[in-house]
Enzyme design. Structure first.
Site, PDB file in Angstrom:
ATOM      1  CB  SER A 104     -50.637  -9.767  68.446  1.00 35.55           C
ATOM      2  OG  SER A 104     -50.361 -10.869  67.862  1.00 35.55           O
ATOM      3  CB  SER A 116     -42.741 -16.186  64.622  1.00 36.95           C
ATOM      4  OG  SER A 116     -43.774 -16.735  63.934  1.00 36.95           O
ATOM      5  CG  HIS A 117     -48.376 -15.129  66.507  1.00 37.65           C
ATOM      6  ND1 HIS A 117     -47.834 -13.838  66.040  1.00 37.65           N
ATOM      7  CD2 HIS A 117     -49.480 -14.742  67.208  1.00 37.65           C
ATOM      8  CE1 HIS A 117     -48.688 -12.872  66.474  1.00 37.65           C
ATOM      9  NE2 HIS A 117     -49.735 -13.504  67.206  1.00 37.65           N
ATOM     10  CB  SER A 118     -45.164 -20.434  64.293  1.00 38.33           C
ATOM     11  OG  SER A 118     -44.592 -21.677  63.806  1.00 38.33           O
TER      12      SER A 118
END
Length: 217
Positions: A70, A9-11
């Site tokens: 991404s 995840s981006h987080s």
């Protein structure tokens, strides 16, 4: 050791939270979080993804799920560049991170192989059901769903785990009871009359177990 899972995840908080969620339902599965960039900020990190894949590998393959395009691209690039990839392979799945990840974790918990785990993440049958014995019609039973919250995530996961323990093909309202996403999609509420059917060598035992689970508060 079973199939391992990696949540990208981006987080970092999202990835770690999903690992905690999946671990509640699949405590024996290697679940790794690869969230955030190299500095812990919002983004993705090829280094973190590779380290997570290595840690998740128990010899039976690794499934990787990402939250955005991404993240998927980062994971695919890492897999392509692995010098020493896991012997059983790595699959990068563009599936819903929460629902698909939990479904995949349940399949891995049940001992399914990498192919079946990937199918489970897509909401498909985790494994082939046991055939009906001697062409017999399925055993059927109608029960009333008693859980005040209906067939929500945790009891649905319990249902999938229960069914996976029997040599039988079980359906709930005509839906494959081994598919978490399919079961959740039924949206069953407390008081619903639920039709359960089972075929295969363990059909009677499976039917009794599923009925007991649905009738439990």
């Amino acid at each position: 050791m079973g199939v391992g899972l990696v949540f990208v995840s981006h987080s970092a908080l999202i990835a770690e939270g999903l690992v905690q969620l999946a671990a509640q339902m699949a405590p024996d599965v290697r679940l790794l979080a690869a969230g955030g960039d190299d500095d812990g900020g919002i983004g993705t990190s090829a280094t973190r993804v590779e380290e997570a894949i290595r840690a998740a590998d128990g010899g039976d393959g690794v499934a990787v799920l990402g939250d955005l395009g991404s993240a998927i691209l980062t994971a695919e690039t890492v897999v392509e560049l692995l010098d020493d990839p896991p012997a059983a392979g790595v699959r990068v799945l563009d599936r819903p991170l929460a629902e698909g990840g939990v479904a995949a974790a349940l399949a891995a918990q049940a001992g399914d192989g990498l192919d079946a785990v990937c199918r489970a993440a897509a909401g498909e049958r985790a494994d082939e059901p046991a055939p009906a014995a001697d062409g017999l019609s399925p055993l059927e039973r109608e029960v009333v769903l008693e859980d005040p919250d209906g067939l929500h995530a945790r009891p649905a996961a319990d249902l999938v785990r229960t069914v996976s323990g029997f040599d039988a093909a079980v359906t709930v309202q005509g839906t494959d009871a081994r598919s978490l996403l399919a079961v959740l999609a039924l949206g069953l509420r407390q008081g619903a009359r639920v039709r359960v059917a089972a075929t295969g060598p363990d059909a009677d035992a499976a039917l009794q177990a599923v009925a007991a689970l649905l009738e439990r508060r």
